[in-house]
Design an enzyme around this catalytic site. Structure first.
Site, short mmCIF file in Angstrom:
data_model
loop_
_atom_site.label_atom_id
_atom_site.label_comp_id
_atom_site.label_asym_id
_atom_site.label_seq_id
_atom_site.Cartn_x
_atom_site.Cartn_y
_atom_site.Cartn_z
N HIS A 146 46.90 70.94 19.01
CA HIS A 146 46.25 70.18 17.94
C HIS A 146 47.12 68.98 17.71
O HIS A 146 46.27 67.95 17.80
CB HIS A 146 46.20 70.73 16.47
CG HIS A 146 45.81 70.33 15.39
ND1 HIS A 146 44.59 70.49 14.94
CD2 HIS A 146 46.36 69.43 14.71
CE1 HIS A 146 44.35 69.57 14.00
NE2 HIS A 146 45.59 69.09 13.77
N GLU A 147 48.23 68.97 17.74
CA GLU A 147 49.15 67.88 17.76
C GLU A 147 48.80 66.69 18.88
O GLU A 147 48.88 65.41 18.66
CB GLU A 147 50.52 67.96 17.24
CG GLU A 147 50.84 68.65 16.21
CD GLU A 147 50.25 68.31 14.81
OE1 GLU A 147 49.94 66.95 14.86
OE2 GLU A 147 49.77 69.22 14.01
N HIS A 150 45.75 64.79 18.62
CA HIS A 150 45.67 63.61 17.76
C HIS A 150 46.32 62.58 18.83
O HIS A 150 45.86 61.31 18.40
CB HIS A 150 46.82 63.94 16.75
CG HIS A 150 46.25 64.72 15.45
ND1 HIS A 150 44.80 64.34 15.08
CD2 HIS A 150 46.79 65.63 14.66
CE1 HIS A 150 44.69 65.17 14.04
NE2 HIS A 150 45.83 65.84 14.02
N GLU A 232 40.88 65.93 11.87
CA GLU A 232 41.16 67.34 11.85
C GLU A 232 40.38 68.12 12.54
O GLU A 232 40.88 68.89 13.64
CB GLU A 232 42.00 67.78 10.34
CG GLU A 232 42.80 66.94 9.77
CD GLU A 232 44.22 66.99 10.64
OE1 GLU A 232 44.34 68.32 11.13
OE2 GLU A 232 44.83 65.93 10.59
#
Lengths: 489, 186
Positions: A146-147, A150, A232
């Site tokens: 997920h990071e 980003h 997100e």
């Protein structure tokens, strides 16, 4: 296709960016015009843009460092936690990042993580000690994915730009409203003295400025939050695609939000960066518009409704089903070329089976390593943890009494060496691991020999860096942290 | 005169456009190459880890000589493999041998508690993952590149400058199924 997505995102970002820029310009102009109807508008506009440029320069040049510092994140080397590094590298490969992100650990029991990096070439991933303690490999992979999403989707870039814009707007509006409050009538005086502008026009201008100053920050914040929430979701979708395993992220999100611990070093400014809102949980229930993150339960539900698949299209379908909207998280042109991807099976991992006490101890060791502790294994098998301020050349093992040499004591110590061993049995648990307490006996003397006459730094026995200026003429220096005095020669 | 300028401007724009496409193609092809080298790096890393693993396991696994030998042999074969086809077959065999080794490790609790073994195991798990992810990333790059050189107008440039479609890195279904849980248990 990932690159399609990035391009689409950039286009959308640009539109939002221009919208925010217009809002900022209008606000600057209106505020300026209130103070001086003839030239004030232009001056106000110039000031607003100037403020924005200054903030941008600061955040581009050192924003990342500031954020990491505020969050009390410490950079770690691979040997501190090989698994974390491996997981980050796996995701770096999967996302095709041009460079390995730096890895940071935040010493906090609350599980959370964030990523920064205006450019993917120079990025960083930070996770808390609590996250490492709680998650198994699959879950950790989900969070890191997920990071990394980003970073690869250029979210950090966009959020920085949008954040600066929001900051400038809030600052200007705040300044303007305050100036009206504290100097009542000042605008009226300006109005009367102003040549050219008709009173009516001036009055309208003030009205417009006030309305803008109240509404602009609200609008800007709403836009900002809307982008933040959407990012997100998108990062969740990308994480599922990268790991081919949506369940990992889903159960990680569940664990993070059920931990219910607020992250101490997070604040309102940094909160939107984290994977789950690190501040109080109560705003989860509040209306969607005001929160930085989508409700975690909803994110989990979407990830679990992907029906054994891991591609963007399945995420979009699950998203539409759960949210009951047709709004697109993933631009349709990005969906067109995606293949159907089956989710993989769970990797059988020790993380879940590992008992809580053992993993808590592992994380404590981890944080000790981060904080500069040395580890020394005695011949009897006891693992001693030596604090960085330990300055004796040898240490007695609290279990078998054997004198062990302390590795890497660099500071020359003079006088009696008193290795006060404390803490035997105090560390809790007892079986096989004790912490050697602080050993700084006050009778010890330390000295440092100057090499030249310029600036010099050396570390005190407690690890604090002390600096000597060229003008320093004294014979002793006292450390502000531990009050030890060191003789300067 | 004006017409001349307009024609010149059009030519300049046209040339710039084609240069842009050409550069994009080169960039994409480099991305494919880079993704391929990533796979190679990880495969090599796995070869490097195996002696360490076998060495650690040997002391504990007296009765699993064959399994260990099989891993070592598969490694030697994989290192000697030349062509891409040979390579992917040999690597799949190696994955299979490793998977079987990791299954029997279950019977040796002492080995599973060995710190050295745990470290090698983490490295190996991660390397397996990295191989999978770099293959994933390679195939994504190839798909994108191949699309680009087949679609108008970039196909004109691609044909002129001999950009040829790259091959996907497929793993045979059978081999894939043979290594269901290389992310071993402890």
């Amino acid at each position: 296709m990932m690159w399609e997505l990035i391009r689409q995102n950039r286009r959308k970002s640009l539109v939002l960016f221009v919208g925010m820029a217009l809002l900022l310009s209008a606000l600057g102009y209106a505020v300026g015009a209130v103070f001086d109807p003839e030239h004030g508008g232009i001056i106000g506009l110039a000031l607003a843009i100037g403020l924005w440029i200054v903030l941008t320069l600061i955040s581009v040049s050192s924003g990342d460092d500031i954020i990491l510092k505020i969050s009390r994140a410490r950079e770690v080397t691979p040997d501190v936690h090989p698994r974390l590094f491996n997981v980050v590298e796996e995701m770096k490969i999967a996302a095709g990042l041009p460079a390995m992100p730096k890895v940071y650990i935040i010493d906090d029991p609350s599980p959370n993580a964030f990523a920064i990096g205006i450019k993917p070439e120079k990025s960083a991933v930070a996770v808390t000690a609590g996250l490492i303690e709680r998650l198994n490999r699959d879950e950790l992979q989900g969070v890191v994915a997920h990071e990394v999403s980003h970073i690869s989707n250029r979210d950090s870039q966009l959020m920085t730009v949008a954040g600066i814009m929001l900051g400038s707007i809030v600052l200007i509006a705040h300044f303007f409203l305050r100036s009206l409050w504290f100097v009542p009538g000042s605008s009226r005086r300006y109005r009367r003295g102003a040549p050219g502008g008709s009173p009516q026009l001036q009055l309208i201008m003030i009205g417009v400025a006030i309305v803008l100053a109240i509404l602009a920050p609200i609008f800007a914040r709403l836009i900002y939050l809307a982008i933040s929430r959407k990012r997100e979701y998108l990062a969740d979708a990308t994480a599922a695609q990268l790991t081919r395993y949506p369940e990992g992220l889903a159960s990680a999100l569940e664990k993070i939000s059920s931990a219910g611990l607020p992250l101490e070093s997070a604040n309102k400014v940094t909160a939107p960066m984290y994977i789950v809102n690190p501040l109080l949980k109560k705003d989860m229930k509040l209306s969607n518009l005001g929160s930085t993150h989508p409700p975690t339960e909803e994110r989990v539900k979407i990830l679990r409704s992907m029906a054994g698949r891991a591609d963007y299209r399945s995420y979009q379908r699950a998203f539409s089903k759960i949210k009951k909207t047709h709004s697109a998280i993933i631009p349709s042109s990005g969906l067109r070329k995606t293949k159907r991807l089956e989710a993989r099976e769970a990797s059988t991992d020790d993380g879940a089976a590992k008992n809580a006490k053992k993993s808590a101890r592992e994380v404590m060791d981890l944080m000790r390593a981060v904080n500069g502790y040395a580890f020394l294994v005695c011949a009897c098998g006891l693992k001693m943890k030596l604090p960085p301020e330990l300055s004796t050349p040898t240490i007695a093992c609290p279990k078998c009494g054997k004198e062990n040499e302390v590795p890497g004591v660099e500071l020359a110590t003079v006088g009696a060496v008193v290795g006060a061993v404390t803490g035997a049995g105090a560390a809790g648990g007892g079986e096989g691991s004790e912490t050697i307490g602080e050993s700084g006996a006050p009778s010890q003397r330390y000295e440092y020999v100057r090499k030249g006459t310029g600036w010099e730094t050396f570390s005190c026995a407690c690890g604090n860096r002390l600096q000597l200026s060229p003008a320093f003429r004294g014979s002793v220096i006292t450390c502000k942290l531990c009050n030890r005095t060191t003789t300067i020669k | 005169m004006v017409v001349g300028w307009i024609i010149l401007a059009l030519i300049v724009i046209g040339v710039a456009y084609f240069v842009g496409i050409y550069n994009a193609l080169v960039r994409l092809r480099n991305r494919v190459k880079n993704a391929w080298s990533q796979i190679d790096v990880q495969l090599k890393r796995r070869h490097d880890l195996i002696p360490n693993l076998v060495e650690t396991a040997k002391g504990y696994m007296k009765h699993e000589r064959e399994t260990l030998e099989e891993v070592t042999k598969a490694r030697t074969r994989a290192m000697g493999a030349g062509s891409v086809g040979e390579k992917s077959k040999a690597e799949a065999d190696l994955s299979g041998a490793l998977g079987r080794l990791m299954l029997v490790v279950e019977n040796y609790p002492d080995l599973k508690a060995n710190e050295n073994f745990l470290a090698v195991q983490e490295e190996l798990t991660s390397t397996e993952n990295k191989i999978a992810f770099s293959r994933q990333s390679y195939n994504d790059s190839v798909l994108f590149f191949n699309n680009k050189i087949q679609m108008f107008p970039s196909n004109i440039i691609a044909n002129t400058f001999n950009f040829t479609a790259e091959e996907f890195f497929e793993i045979e279904e059978a081999a894939e199924r043979e290594v269901p849980k290389v992310s071993f248990t402890t």
